[in-house]
Design a protein around this motif. Structure first.
Motif, mmCIF file in Angstrom:
data_model
loop_
_atom_site.group_PDB
_atom_site.id
_atom_site.type_symbol
_atom_site.label_atom_id
_atom_site.label_comp_id
_atom_site.label_asym_id
_atom_site.label_seq_id
_atom_site.Cartn_x
_atom_site.Cartn_y
_atom_site.Cartn_z
ATOM 1 N N VAL A 1 -12.223 -29.644 19.938
ATOM 2 C CA VAL A 1 -13.498 -28.921 19.951
ATOM 3 C C VAL A 1 -14.614 -29.956 20.062
ATOM 4 C CG1 VAL A 1 -13.604 -28.838 17.405
ATOM 5 C CG2 VAL A 1 -14.980 -27.255 18.765
ATOM 6 N N SER B 1 -10.587 -27.832 9.589
ATOM 7 C CA SER B 1 -10.068 -26.916 10.615
ATOM 8 C C SER B 1 -8.706 -27.344 11.146
ATOM 9 C CB SER B 1 -11.060 -26.829 11.782
ATOM 10 O OG SER B 1 -11.027 -28.016 12.567
ATOM 11 N N LEU C 1 -18.573 -26.049 20.003
ATOM 12 C CA LEU C 1 -19.474 -25.579 18.956
ATOM 13 C C LEU C 1 -20.876 -26.008 19.362
ATOM 14 C CD1 LEU C 1 -20.267 -24.394 16.245
ATOM 15 C CD2 LEU C 1 -19.450 -26.469 15.131
ATOM 16 N N ILE D 1 -13.773 -22.181 13.238
ATOM 17 C CA ILE D 1 -13.297 -23.066 14.303
ATOM 18 C C ILE D 1 -11.826 -22.799 14.598
ATOM 19 C CG2 ILE D 1 -12.760 -25.475 14.871
ATOM 20 C CD1 ILE D 1 -15.393 -26.235 13.496
#
Length: 468
Positions: A275, A300, A359, A422
Motif C-alpha cells: 500500500v 495491518s 491510502l 487497510i
C-alpha cells in the motif's frame, strides 16, 4: 501517447501557459504543455519565480531539460504589498497572492513573446487577476481548472450561493444545492468557506468564480464518462448563466521524464502486496496522527511505502525522520515497509506492479493518477476539495471512503482503525478489478479518440475559431 497527427495545428499557433503555486497546480500544466507541443503548437511556459517549494524548482528544471522545444519565460515576483496573513493562511495561499499582485507585469511579457500569442491558458486561482489583462490585449484566455468538474460546479456558483437570499435556506442548512445536481453536504466544504466573515480562500473562490464567465473557455483534467452529469450541468447553463464551454481534456498522460526508477525496495515485494501512503505535496499531519498512522500500517501486516510530511512547505521541512516518528516506530516500520521524508515520483510508484493500494488524501492529481494506473484508493480527505473528490472515487468504484475519519487535524484516528481498514481494502478483489476497469477506460479513451485526445481536439477548434 496516441498518435496526434489529426490534431496538428498551423505552425503559427502559439499558446502560453501560466500555472499557480504548488505541485498540484504545476503538474497538470506541465502535462498539458507537452501535449500541446506534441501537436505542433509553439508553447511558452511562464514560471512565477521564485517557487514556493523545492519540488517545483526541481521538476521545472527537469522539464525544460527534457523538452527544449518548450520556451520558458520567468515572471519575477514583486514584493508583496498590503497583505495580512491570518493563522489559517498557509504559504501556498500567500504565494498565490504574490503571483496575483505581480500579474501587472504580464502585459509586457505577453506582448514581448514571438510570434504573437494565439491564447493564454491561466490557472483557476489567477482568473480574476489575469482575465482583465488578456481582455485589454485581446488575447483569448482559457482557464485550466485543476480539480474535478464536480468541484467546478461549486467553484463557479459559490458567489451566488453565499450571497443570494433565494439560497439562504440551503446555504444555512446541512447541504448546499447546486441546480440539477445532488446537494453537497456542508461537511464536505472547507469550514472557512462557510464563515460569515471573509477570508483568503473564500475571497479567492468568489472572485475567481465570478471572473470565469469572462474567459473564453474552461479546461478540466477529467473524463467525460465519470463526470458526465457535472459537465452537462455546466455546459447546459444550469449551474450559472454565461459560463463559457467547459471541456474535459483528461486524463492527461504522464510525461516520460517523470518515469524514472522508483524505490528499489519495491522490486523485492510480491505483486499487489504494497500500500502506498501519501497525503500530497502540501498536507502536513500532526505528530500524534503520524505515529498512529505508522503503527496502523505496521499492524495491518501489509507492506507499505509511506511518504511522511511534517511541514506544508518542503523548504522548511528540515527535521530528521526519526525525530518526527520516533525511534521505536522507526524500528518497527523497517520490518514491513519503507518510509521516506522527501518528495517522490508518485507516478513511478503507482505504476509499479508491487503496489496494490493507495491510502490517499484525494487531491485531484492523486485521484487521476490512481485512475491512470488502476490502483484502488482508500480515501482519507484532509482539506479543500478532497471530500468532493473522495465521493467521486467511491461512486465510480475506484475505492472506498471511511467517512468517520476526521479531516483537517480533527479527532485522532487510532492505529487499530487504520490497520483494520487497510487490511480490508487491500484484500478487496472487487475494488482491484474496478480500478483496472477504470484504467482501461482512461487509456482506451485516448486510443479511440476520446479522453484527452478528444478534449484537445475541442480546444484546438476553439483556438481556430478565436483566430478566425
Amino acid at each position: 501517447m496516441a498518435d496526434t497527427n489529426e490534431l496538428i495545428m498551423p505552425s503559427s499557433s502559439h499558446i502560453a501557459l501560466l500555472p499557480s503555486s504548488g505541485m498540484g497546480h504545476l503538474t497538470p500544466f506541465l502535462r498539458l504543455a507537452h501535449l500541446l507541443a506534441s501537436c505542433n503548437v509553439k508553447v511558452t511556459f511562464i514560471t512565477p519565480e521564485p517557487t514556493v517549494s523545492l519540488a517545483e524548482s526541481q521538476i521545472l528544471s527537469h522539464f525544460f531539460s527534457a523538452f527544449p522545444q518548450i520556451c520558458q519565460e520567468k515572471l519575477h515576483l514583486l514584493p508583496l504589498d498590503n497583505f495580512s496573513a491570518s493563522s489559517e493562511d498557509d504559504p501556498f495561499y500567500h504565494h498565490i497572492e504574490v503571483i496575483r499582485q505581480s500579474s501587472r507585469l504580464l502585459s509586457s511579457l505577453l506582448c514581448s513573446v514571438s510570434p504573437p500569442l494565439s491564447a493564454l491558458v491561466t490557472d483557476m486561482s489567477l482568473t480574476a487577476a489575469v482575465v482583465p489583462i488578456t481582455e485589454a490585449l485581446k488575447i483569448p484566455n482559457f482557464i485550466f481548472f485543476t480539480s474535478s468538474a464536480k468541484m467546478l460546479t461549486l467553484f463557479v456558483s459559490f458567489h451566488t450561493l453565499a450571497g443570494s437570499k433565494a439560497n439562504a435556506n440551503s446555504y444555512e442548512m446541512d447541504y448546499i444545492k447546486i441546480p440539477t445536481l445532488e446537494p453537497i453536504p456542508r461537511s464536505w466544504i472547507p469550514p472557512s468557506l462557510l464563515q460569515d466573515t471573509n477570508n483568503l480562500l473564500k475571497t479567492y473562490i468568489i472572485e475567481n468564480g465570478k471572473s470565469m464567465t469572462k474567459s473564453d473557455g474552461i479546461l478540466v483534467n477529467t473524463l467525460e464518462s465519470i463526470e458526465q452529469s457535472s459537465l452537462l450541468a455546466l455546459n447546459g447553463g444550469k449551474v450559472i448563466e454565461g459560463l463559457p464551454l467547459v471541456t474535459a481534456i483528461g486524463l492527461l498522460p504522464p510525461l516520460y521524464f517523470e518515469d524514472h526508477q522508483p524505490l528499489a525496495w519495491l522490486d523485492d515485494q510480491p505483486a499487489g502486496s504494497v500500500v502506498y501512503v501519501s497525503f500530497g505535496s502540501r498536507t502536513a499531519i500532526t505528530r500524534e496522527q503520524l505515529r498512529e498512522l505508522g503503527n496502523g500500517l505496521v499492524g495491518s501486516g501489509c507492506g507499505f511505502v509511506w511518504v511522511v510530511k511534517d511541514k506544508k512547505v518542503d523548504r522548511e521541512d528540515g527535521k530528521e525522520l526519526v525525530n518526527v516518528i520516533g525511534d521505536e516506530l522507526m524500528e518497527r516500520v523497517k520490518e514491513k515497509g519503507m518510509v521516506v521524508k522527501h518528495w517522490v515520483n508518485q507516478e513511478s510508484i503507482l505504476k509499479h506492479p508491487a503496489v496494490g493500494g493507495f491510502l490517499s488524501h484525494c487531491g485531484w492529481n492523486s485521484v487521476t493518477e490512481a485512475m491512470w494506473h488502476g490502483v484502488h484508493v482508500l480515501a482519507w480527505p484532509q482539506h479543500g476539495d478532497q471530500k468532493i473528490n473522495a465521493d467521486l472515487v467511491e461512486r465510480i468504484g475506484l475505492g472506498t471512503w471511511e467517512k468517520s475519519w476526521s479531516w483537517g487535524g480533527g479527532e485522532i484516528v487510532m492505529r487499530e482503525q487504520i490497520a483494520e481498514k487497510i487490511k480490508e481494502v487491500m484484500g478487496n478483489k472487487l475494488l482491484r478489478s474496478q480500478a483496472m476497469r477504470i484504467r482501461e477506460e482512461a487509456r482506451n479513451g485516448i486510443e479511440l479518440g476520446r479522453g484527452s485526445k478528444k478534449g484537445l481536439t475541442e480546444l484546438i477548434k476553439m483556438l481556430k475559431k478565436e483566430r478566425s
